[in-house]
Design an enzyme around this catalytic site. Structure first.
Site, mmCIF file in Angstrom:
data_model
loop_
_atom_site.group_PDB
_atom_site.id
_atom_site.type_symbol
_atom_site.label_atom_id
_atom_site.label_comp_id
_atom_site.label_asym_id
_atom_site.label_seq_id
_atom_site.Cartn_x
_atom_site.Cartn_y
_atom_site.Cartn_z
ATOM 1 N N ASP A 68 0.859 -1.184 0.000
ATOM 2 C CA ASP A 68 0.000 0.000 0.000
ATOM 3 C C ASP A 68 0.892 1.228 0.000
ATOM 4 O O ASP A 68 2.015 1.192 0.530
ATOM 5 C CB ASP A 68 -0.890 0.000 1.252
ATOM 6 C CG ASP A 68 -2.042 -1.005 1.123
ATOM 7 O OD1 ASP A 68 -2.158 -1.653 0.073
ATOM 8 O OD2 ASP A 68 -2.822 -1.124 2.100
ATOM 9 N N ASP A 114 0.525 3.931 1.638
ATOM 10 C CA ASP A 114 0.536 4.721 2.875
ATOM 11 C C ASP A 114 1.210 3.999 4.041
ATOM 12 O O ASP A 114 1.041 4.386 5.193
ATOM 13 C CB ASP A 114 -0.903 5.119 3.251
ATOM 14 C CG ASP A 114 -1.847 3.918 3.265
ATOM 15 O OD1 ASP A 114 -1.366 2.772 3.209
ATOM 16 O OD2 ASP A 114 -3.078 4.139 3.336
ATOM 17 N N TRP A 172 -13.535 -1.740 -1.387
ATOM 18 C CA TRP A 172 -12.683 -2.023 -0.233
ATOM 19 C C TRP A 172 -12.978 -3.390 0.416
ATOM 20 O O TRP A 172 -14.113 -3.769 0.619
ATOM 21 C CB TRP A 172 -12.854 -0.915 0.814
ATOM 22 C CG TRP A 172 -11.988 -1.151 2.025
ATOM 23 C CD1 TRP A 172 -10.708 -0.749 2.202
ATOM 24 C CD2 TRP A 172 -12.352 -1.902 3.179
ATOM 25 N NE1 TRP A 172 -10.236 -1.203 3.394
ATOM 26 C CE2 TRP A 172 -11.232 -1.916 4.032
ATOM 27 C CE3 TRP A 172 -13.509 -2.576 3.581
ATOM 28 C CZ2 TRP A 172 -11.230 -2.549 5.262
ATOM 29 C CZ3 TRP A 172 -13.510 -3.231 4.815
ATOM 30 C CH2 TRP A 172 -12.361 -3.200 5.640
ATOM 31 N N GLU A 186 -9.988 -8.714 -0.392
ATOM 32 C CA GLU A 186 -9.044 -9.272 -1.393
ATOM 33 C C GLU A 186 -7.791 -9.841 -0.704
ATOM 34 O O GLU A 186 -7.261 -10.865 -1.131
ATOM 35 C CB GLU A 186 -8.693 -8.209 -2.458
ATOM 36 C CG GLU A 186 -7.594 -7.219 -2.150
ATOM 37 C CD GLU A 186 -7.906 -6.290 -0.987
ATOM 38 O OE1 GLU A 186 -9.075 -6.150 -0.611
ATOM 39 O OE2 GLU A 186 -6.952 -5.673 -0.452
ATOM 40 N N ASP A 187 -7.358 -9.197 0.397
ATOM 41 C CA ASP A 187 -6.179 -9.719 1.109
ATOM 42 C C ASP A 187 -6.493 -11.034 1.814
ATOM 43 O O ASP A 187 -5.660 -11.927 1.902
ATOM 44 C CB ASP A 187 -5.613 -8.668 2.089
ATOM 45 C CG ASP A 187 -6.684 -8.030 2.956
ATOM 46 O OD1 ASP A 187 -7.885 -8.301 2.736
ATOM 47 O OD2 ASP A 187 -6.338 -7.256 3.861
ATOM 48 N N MET A 242 1.204 4.077 9.426
ATOM 49 C CA MET A 242 0.318 4.364 8.292
ATOM 50 C C MET A 242 -0.010 5.853 8.246
ATOM 51 O O MET A 242 -0.233 6.462 9.299
ATOM 52 C CB MET A 242 -0.980 3.561 8.433
ATOM 53 C CG MET A 242 -1.757 3.474 7.135
ATOM 54 S SD MET A 242 -3.464 2.937 7.363
ATOM 55 C CE MET A 242 -4.247 4.490 7.741
ATOM 56 N N HIS A 245 -5.720 8.927 6.777
ATOM 57 C CA HIS A 245 -6.479 9.528 5.665
ATOM 58 C C HIS A 245 -7.948 9.134 5.767
ATOM 59 O O HIS A 245 -8.306 8.210 6.498
ATOM 60 C CB HIS A 245 -5.921 9.050 4.323
ATOM 61 C CG HIS A 245 -5.999 7.564 4.152
ATOM 62 N ND1 HIS A 245 -7.082 6.924 3.608
ATOM 63 C CD2 HIS A 245 -5.132 6.575 4.494
ATOM 64 C CE1 HIS A 245 -6.874 5.610 3.605
ATOM 65 N NE2 HIS A 245 -5.690 5.377 4.151
ATOM 66 N N ARG A 248 -11.592 7.792 3.967
ATOM 67 C CA ARG A 248 -11.926 6.782 2.956
ATOM 68 C C ARG A 248 -11.940 7.436 1.579
ATOM 69 O O ARG A 248 -12.425 8.557 1.407
ATOM 70 C CB ARG A 248 -13.298 6.192 3.275
ATOM 71 C CG ARG A 248 -13.611 4.973 2.458
ATOM 72 C CD ARG A 248 -14.896 4.305 2.933
ATOM 73 N NE ARG A 248 -14.728 3.593 4.202
ATOM 74 C CZ ARG A 248 -14.119 2.416 4.312
ATOM 75 N NH1 ARG A 248 -13.600 1.821 3.259
ATOM 76 N NH2 ARG A 248 -14.015 1.827 5.489
HETATM 77 N N1 UDH Z 1 -5.525 3.160 -3.004
HETATM 78 C C1 UDH Z 1 -5.285 4.303 -3.737
HETATM 79 N N2 UDH Z 1 -6.303 5.098 -4.051
HETATM 80 C C2 UDH Z 1 -7.582 4.820 -3.692
HETATM 81 C C3 UDH Z 1 -7.816 3.666 -2.933
HETATM 82 C C4 UDH Z 1 -6.778 2.865 -2.588
HETATM 83 O O1 UDH Z 1 -4.155 4.606 -4.087
HETATM 84 O O2 UDH Z 1 -8.482 5.594 -4.025
HETATM 85 C C5 UDH Z 1 -4.408 2.236 -2.748
HETATM 86 C C6 UDH Z 1 -3.362 2.771 -1.802
HETATM 87 O O3 UDH Z 1 -2.131 2.197 -2.108
HETATM 88 C C7 UDH Z 1 -3.879 2.273 -0.481
HETATM 89 C C8 UDH Z 1 -4.311 0.878 -0.866
HETATM 90 O O4 UDH Z 1 -4.858 1.039 -2.157
HETATM 91 O O5 UDH Z 1 -2.881 2.309 0.486
HETATM 92 C C9 UDH Z 1 -5.297 0.270 0.052
HETATM 93 O O6 UDH Z 1 -6.360 1.156 0.207
HETATM 94 P P1 UDH Z 1 -7.552 0.941 1.235
HETATM 95 O O7 UDH Z 1 -8.463 2.105 1.145
HETATM 96 O O8 UDH Z 1 -8.166 -0.380 1.065
HETATM 97 O O9 UDH Z 1 -6.880 0.771 2.606
HETATM 98 P P2 UDH Z 1 -6.515 1.809 3.666
HETATM 99 O O10 UDH Z 1 -6.114 1.009 4.830
HETATM 100 O O11 UDH Z 1 -7.872 2.612 4.020
HETATM 101 O O12 UDH Z 1 -5.519 2.761 3.115
HETATM 102 C C10 UDH Z 1 -9.030 1.945 4.494
HETATM 103 C C11 UDH Z 1 -10.151 2.947 4.766
HETATM 104 C C12 UDH Z 1 -9.742 3.919 5.789
HETATM 105 C C13 UDH Z 1 -10.897 4.655 6.366
HETATM 106 C C14 UDH Z 1 -10.398 5.482 7.476
HETATM 107 C C15 UDH Z 1 -11.439 6.323 8.101
HETATM 108 N N3 UDH Z 1 -10.836 7.105 9.131
HETATM 109 C C1 NGS Z 2 -10.743 -6.906 7.372
HETATM 110 C C2 NGS Z 2 -10.896 -6.886 5.876
HETATM 111 C C3 NGS Z 2 -9.559 -6.805 5.215
HETATM 112 C C4 NGS Z 2 -8.815 -5.589 5.737
HETATM 113 C C5 NGS Z 2 -8.728 -5.638 7.241
HETATM 114 C C6 NGS Z 2 -8.068 -4.429 7.828
HETATM 115 O O1 NGS Z 2 -11.991 -6.920 7.972
HETATM 116 O O2 NGS Z 2 -9.727 -6.722 3.835
HETATM 117 O O3 NGS Z 2 -10.030 -5.746 7.788
HETATM 118 O O4 NGS Z 2 -8.682 -3.313 7.341
HETATM 119 N N1 NGS Z 2 -11.609 -8.083 5.464
HETATM 120 C C7 NGS Z 2 -12.892 -8.091 5.155
HETATM 121 O O5 NGS Z 2 -13.590 -7.105 5.163
HETATM 122 C C8 NGS Z 2 -13.492 -9.414 4.766
HETATM 123 S S1 NGS Z 2 -8.261 -1.866 7.710
HETATM 124 O O6 NGS Z 2 -8.479 -1.695 9.122
HETATM 125 O O7 NGS Z 2 -6.794 -1.775 7.416
HETATM 126 O O8 NGS Z 2 -8.983 -0.941 6.898
HETATM 127 O O9 NGS Z 2 -7.530 -5.507 5.200
#
Ligand code: UDH
Ligand code: NGS
Length: 367
Positions: free
Chosen positions: A218, A220, A280, A283-284, A310, A313, A315
């Protein structure tokens, strides 16, 4: 006749002549050897001088400088005076580099990571003068153990990418990796598809170089310890095991999100990643299911070495939680053989070789 003085004199005369002759012979031999060794010294000196004047490749010059400087963990090379040897006319080809050590001697351990410092691509460029176009690097004084492609799924996260480049490039160089950074930018405004972008990164990176290890990161997430090496292991590896947002622990045992590494062989064994997780989540977990269903396990660094930070940011738009994710991860075993690298289709919009990374913009379609 014994006692005759003329006989004694004759004998003495002959002995003297013999001695004088031997002396001349000795002088002659000495002079011949002296002259020959003088010629040889001149030839040797000329040969050495022409060797020094020859322009050496930059890589060899730098390796010499480094070996004699205070590189931590590397003993300076002490040159012994060389005995004169037969002069060799043609220049020898550059020697093959030795393999880098299993653990890089350049590592420093825990790192300070913060996101409130002003950042610019120019600053990062200045601080990483040894990078090649497209964000490529290989160590100068040893042969890296792995060829690592780093794949970042991306859309509209330029500020995060700057921090990633700022922190990661120096770490990866200290880890003595032969690496390239590939930012896979999803074109258009359709729902984000992280895993499909990772499949695209794998495919596109291999068109450029014979990578044998893939890091999926990722944008971030920044490691807080350079001993968390971005390389591949005998089992697929989860690298972001101790994230600040989870209180520096795993959120659950099967968690495989954030940063992971798979060798080419491991990746192919699981048919790559799923292409049909739009939005979102999940997939992992699907990738985790693939790995374990193929008889592999997850390797991880210790919680201390695996610490990472991290960038906070909100959503992202068009990356809302995918309502189908729970149903999909329940059926990974049945779907993985037909959904993966063998069913990947996409269209490359552009490939930009930038100073700090290669940016590949792709149309991955829509749900
Ligand atoms: N990503 C992008 N652009 C997007 C979405 C995702 O570049 O519009 C990439 C980026 O590398 C990111 C990764 O995909 O680090 C995973 O994105 P994610 O949105 O699944 O995961 P993340 O943990 O955020 O960064 C989850 C939602 C956070 C909500 C927080 C509310 N406070
Ligand atoms: C789980 C998600 C994963 C995700 C993890 C952490 O619940 O994809 O949370 O998310 N699995 C499902 O939803 C089935 S996080 O807190 O980093 O946004 O990676």
């Amino acid at each position: 006749m014994p006692g005759d003085p003329s006989v004694n004199f004759n004998l003495l005369h002959r002995i003297c002549k013999l001695v004088v002759l031997l002396c001349f012979l000795h002088i002659f031999v000495t002079v011949v050897f002296y002259v020959r060794s003088f010629d040889f010294r001149v030839a040797f000196a000329q040969n050495q001088q022409s060797k020094h004047n020859a322009v050496k490749p930059a890589q060899v010059r730098n390796a010499e400088v480094r070996n004699t400087e205070d590189t931590p963990g590397v003993d300076p090379v002490i040159e012994k005076p060389k005995a004169p040897e037969e002069p060799k006319a043609p220049e020898e080809p550059a020697k093959k580099l030795e393999k880098c050590p299993e653990t890089s001697p350049l590592l420093v351990g825990p790192l300070r990571v913060e996101f409130n410092i002003p950042m610019s691509l120019d600053l990062i460029k200045k601080e990483n003068p040894n990078l090649q176009q497209g964000g490529r690097f290989k160590p100068k004084d040893c042969e890296a153990l792995q060829k690592v492609a780093i794949i970042i799924p991306f859309r509209n996260r330029d500020e995060h990418l700057k921090y990633w480049l700022y922190y990661l490039h120096p770490i990866l160089q200290r880890q003595q990796l032969d690496y390239g950074v590939y930012v896979i930018n999803q074109d258009g405004e359709e729902t984000f598809n992280r895993a499909k972008l990772l499949n695209v990164g794998y495919t596109e990176a291999l068109k450029e170089y014979d990578y044998n290890c893939f890091i999926f990161s990722d944008v971030d997430l920044i490691p807080m310890d350079d001993r968390n090496t971005y390389k591949c292991f005998s089992q697929p590896r989860h690298l972001s095991v101790s994230m600040d947002k989870f209180g520096f622990r795993l959120p659950y045992n099967q968690y495989f999100g954030g940063v992971s590494s798979l060798s080419k062989e491991q990746y192919l064994k699981i048919n790559g990643f799923p292409n049909n997780y739009w939005g979102w989540g999940g997939e992992d977990d699907d990738i985790y299911n693939r790995v374990t269903s193929r008889g592999m396990s997850i390797s991880r660094p210790s919680g201390e070495i695996g610490k990472c930070r991290m960038i906070r940011h909100n959503r992202d738009q068009k990356n809302e939680p995918n309502p189908q994710r729970f149903n999909r991860i329940a059926h990974t075993r049945e779907t993985m053989h037909k959904d993966g690298i063998n069913s990947l289709s996409y269209r490359v919009v552009s490939v930009e070789k930038l100073d700090l990374f290669t940016k590949i913009t792709v149309d991955v379609g829509k749900p």
